[in-house]
Design an enzyme around this catalytic site. Sequence first.
Site, PDB file in Angstrom:
ATOM      1  N   ARG A 105      13.465  20.031  23.489  1.00 40.65           N
ATOM      2  CA  ARG A 105      14.870  19.886  23.213  1.00 40.65           C
ATOM      3  C   ARG A 105      15.302  18.573  23.063  1.00 40.65           C
ATOM      4  O   ARG A 105      14.660  17.654  23.857  1.00 40.65           O
ATOM      5  CB  ARG A 105      15.933  20.767  24.026  1.00 40.65           C
ATOM      6  CG  ARG A 105      16.113  20.228  25.271  1.00 40.65           C
ATOM      7  CD  ARG A 105      17.032  20.933  26.193  1.00 40.65           C
ATOM      8  NE  ARG A 105      17.002  20.320  27.570  1.00 40.65           N
ATOM      9  CZ  ARG A 105      17.583  21.228  28.488  1.00 40.65           C
ATOM     10  NH1 ARG A 105      18.067  22.204  28.417  1.00 40.65           N
ATOM     11  NH2 ARG A 105      17.374  20.758  29.779  1.00 40.65           N
ATOM     12  N   ARG A 126      15.801  33.871  31.362  1.00 38.03           N
ATOM     13  CA  ARG A 126      16.693  32.573  31.317  1.00 38.03           C
ATOM     14  C   ARG A 126      17.596  32.281  30.185  1.00 38.03           C
ATOM     15  O   ARG A 126      17.621  32.806  29.186  1.00 38.03           O
ATOM     16  CB  ARG A 126      15.732  31.015  30.928  1.00 38.03           C
ATOM     17  CG  ARG A 126      14.468  31.212  32.040  1.00 38.03           C
ATOM     18  CD  ARG A 126      13.629  29.843  30.939  1.00 38.03           C
ATOM     19  NE  ARG A 126      12.294  29.954  31.913  1.00 38.03           N
ATOM     20  CZ  ARG A 126      12.088  28.818  32.462  1.00 38.03           C
ATOM     21  NH1 ARG A 126      12.807  27.822  32.888  1.00 38.03           N
ATOM     22  NH2 ARG A 126      10.702  29.047  33.150  1.00 38.03           N
ATOM     23  N   CYS A 171      49.500   4.423  18.888  1.00 35.94           N
ATOM     24  CA  CYS A 171      49.205   3.501  20.108  1.00 35.94           C
ATOM     25  C   CYS A 171      49.119   4.366  21.467  1.00 35.94           C
ATOM     26  O   CYS A 171      49.047   4.084  22.413  1.00 35.94           O
ATOM     27  CB  CYS A 171      50.231   2.379  20.213  1.00 35.94           C
ATOM     28  SG  CYS A 171      51.913   3.065  20.335  1.00 35.94           S
TER      29      CYS A 171
HETATM   30  C1  PEP Z   1      53.442   6.809  23.613  1.00 31.41           C
HETATM   31  O1  PEP Z   1      54.470   7.509  23.919  1.00 31.41           O
HETATM   32  O2  PEP Z   1      52.310   7.351  23.046  1.00 31.41           O
HETATM   33  C2  PEP Z   1      53.218   5.058  23.812  1.00 31.41           C
HETATM   34  C3  PEP Z   1      52.329   4.525  23.720  1.00 31.41           C
HETATM   35  O3  PEP Z   1      54.005   4.620  24.709  1.00 31.41           O
HETATM   36  P1  PEP Z   1      54.229   5.107  26.341  1.00 31.41           P
HETATM   37  O4  PEP Z   1      53.199   5.814  26.691  1.00 31.41           O
HETATM   38  O5  PEP Z   1      54.371   3.635  26.806  1.00 31.41           O
HETATM   39  O6  PEP Z   1      55.413   5.873  26.498  1.00 31.41           O
END
Ligand code: PEP
Length: 913
Positions: free
Chosen positions: A357, A113, A861
């Site tokens: 496990r 195995r 972001c």
């Molecule tokens: C990015 O570029 O990471 C962003 C958040 O902006 P968008 O995805 O709108 O280009």
Amino acid sequence: MATTTLPETEIEKTERKSATKYVYFFGGGKADGNGKMKDELGGKGAGLAEMTNAGLPVPPGFTIQTDACREYMRHNSVSKDVDKQMEEALAHLEKLQGQKLGKGDNPLLVSVRSGAKFSMPGMMDTILNLGLNDQSVESLAKLSNNPRFAYDSYRRLIQMFGNVVLEIPKSAFDEVFDAKKKQKKAKLDTDLNAAALKEVIAEYKKVVKKHTKGDFPQDPHEQLVMARDAVFRSWQNDRAKHYRRINNISDDLGTAVNVQAMVFGNLGETSGTGVGFTRNPATGAKEFYGEFLLNAQGEDVVSGVRTPVHILELEKIMPEVYNQLREITTRLEKHYRDMQDFEFTIQDGRLYMLQTRNGKRTGLAAVKVAIQMVEEGLISKEEAIFRVEPNQLYDFLVPRLDEKSAKIEVLATGLPASPGAAVGQIVFTADEAVEKAGHGTKKNPVILVRAETTPEDIHGMEVAVGILTSRGGMTSHAAVVTRGMGKCCVAGAGDIGVDEKAREMRVKGQVFKGGDWISLDGTTGRVIKGKLNSLPPKADDPELQTILAWAEPFRKIGVRANADIPRDAIQARAFGAEGIGLCRTEHMFFAEDRIPHMRTMILANNEKDRRAALKKLLPMQRADFMGLFRAMDGLPVTIRLLDPPLHEFLPKREELMVEIAVLEATKPKSPKLKDLRTLLRRVEELHEFNPMLGHRGCRLGITYPEITEMQARAIFEAAVAVSKEGVKPHAEVMIPLIATVKEMAHQGGIVRRVAEEVFKEKGTKVHYLVGTMIELPRAALVADEIAKEAEFFSFGTNDLTQTTFGFSRDDVNKVLPTYLGEGILKQDPFAVIDRDGVGELVRIGIERGRKTRPNLEVGICGEHGGDPSSVEFCHQVGMDYVACSPFRVLTARLAAAQAGASDKLKVEAGRTK
Ligand code: PEP
Ligand code: MG
């Protein structure tokens, strides 16, 4: 220091002494390895060693460690040392058992195995009953006094060996077997007697001959070497590679191979085999959970040919064995301080443990088990927060199956392609889905069952409550599309046969027709017979809150949400978002009632007309911002000025050309033609070869400053208006796609001027910041300059990844699968931050920015803001916050807390794998 040259014999001796230990024996109450050696022995091998050392009843054997697999991957063969050590271990095993592999009156048979460091259930290969051949099968028949059992074991070996080692398609054997069943009018596999199985063996051998031009190997040692190498190769099969990719397991680890004396669960009614968990892996409830089959081998339980019995039934059938199993598994759970997933076999009333496990579990179960174990004093609260994978918290945000609403019969388990639950009636085509679902009313819940989906199925996928496919992986069409739709999907459930022509789904010997009810659990990949109830999501679940309450004090960085509309902002706040990290204002412009004004603005050929159109958009934007400020009262709202190229707001060039051509042919005098031609001209003017690198971001605001002015005015008028209602607005105005400080100064200047104008007009001032996104490599490199003008940075890692790699965000999927498959990239850099390249730019950007402005606020972001490993990175580089979509806020909170806790507690951010 003088170097002494050793005489040659010494060198040989030293080398031999320091040579790698490839093979680890376990048996007779002690093992060479132990439970900590998962790197070398894999999870299964380490577990077997640990159980042996603990004096548990484990069939003896040996583990060939992962180094040998890595060697095999490099050279397509293993070194002589591996062969030698394996033969030695086999001799040891033979001595301990008083048997010889595949020889004599009492032949030794073994299982072979796989077992990697992280469990990869069902992804790699296994061979049972190895050592059987034309002679030893007769010995086994005599010894067991059960010829049927002996021939059944032999035919299973040929079948498994044929498929796994000799790469003969399973179907070639299935056809023979099914035909024999039909011929003998056998309903179940067990209805075939010894004579019939002997015939099957003869025909299986023919299958082997036909496909390989050779005979089924009779030499047991040759069988063993071939099986070992096949298991090594199975590390590289597509399924295994795929599984590693989605679970972030390195391709370089390799698998160990466990060779273990066979014990038989198919010796009669006092034998059996089963699998189980020490707690319920779906709900986390503290109950003995699992199933077993009498007179069966492991594969029967897994393959679903026969329906297993609940493990609690074992108490009635074999009370002593049951009690021993409970005692052992309870001990194992205490020993490992985690829920165990175990396998056992009963041979002639004697219990053997084959595996233990840490068990995989759903997010709900992970949270519950972690809390229970703290209450039971097994683990600390700090450990408990690492027992839940941040991504698992998504389970609390999607509907779930009510496990108690009906008896659960799992028909098959596929890939958990898109989480959530779906309960509906089977349909086999997209058109049928639309019809059955009630033509857009979605009155009747339907589940679209296909071998695989294609883009032509989209209309059916839209109306279905869930999708089930028998083929395809986690990035198959079905998986990708449903995840985008937030719809439950189980993909690649290979045990299900979908006959679209006959409109039938076949599984476990049962036939399902259109209209039959099934339930899908997209979180575990289970396909369940019948109609279960589903339960709504429970983000306010008290146990979830308990884990978060333990985790959050460790969290150093904030978590904001990316949200453009008040509804999403309210939702995000309920999940614990501490502000908005990105409001993409273009989404406001795309709304149906705004597009005409947007188009008028774009088509205007002078500033006055442009301003007039913008004026119409102003009150709409203002109202949007007021909604966001209200939803986030007292928390920051980061608003990004218009980003995408203008042509995105206009109709497509090709469509316009067609429309014009049709009108010219049909109504050449139509007054509409003139407008359309003007529109086409403008579309052509705005057309760009590389719009992603083109007239977008701050470049738009610089060429059309009136757009920036209008947006700034809408933001500040909204902020002032809500502040008069008693709301505390914190606007952070964000300029996109900055590459130079002068761009920033230009746009920042406009925003600040408009702010002052509005404050003066309205007689009220509000707090605000002006900052930028860092999404171009140049911006990161000149961050010290940019920080002179920007009060905050938010890393737009979507564009930063695009521009650092030079990969187009929209087209990368053309190359990515190959790159991942070839190991050129380990992960999708758009999903998990590339720490070495993009991450280095982030580090530089933060360091240089803060040199100029020590209190510079820094966040992220891009999509990475919701990915646990990227969140850990953001914590490490000292960001103030991460921002992600509302449904990832819980995940980001836990990931950030784990990052903080692992710093503080100096523990590896170890997950339950
Ligand atoms: C990015 O570029 O990471 C962003 C958040 O902006 P968008 O995805 O709108 O280009
Ligand atoms: Mg961007």
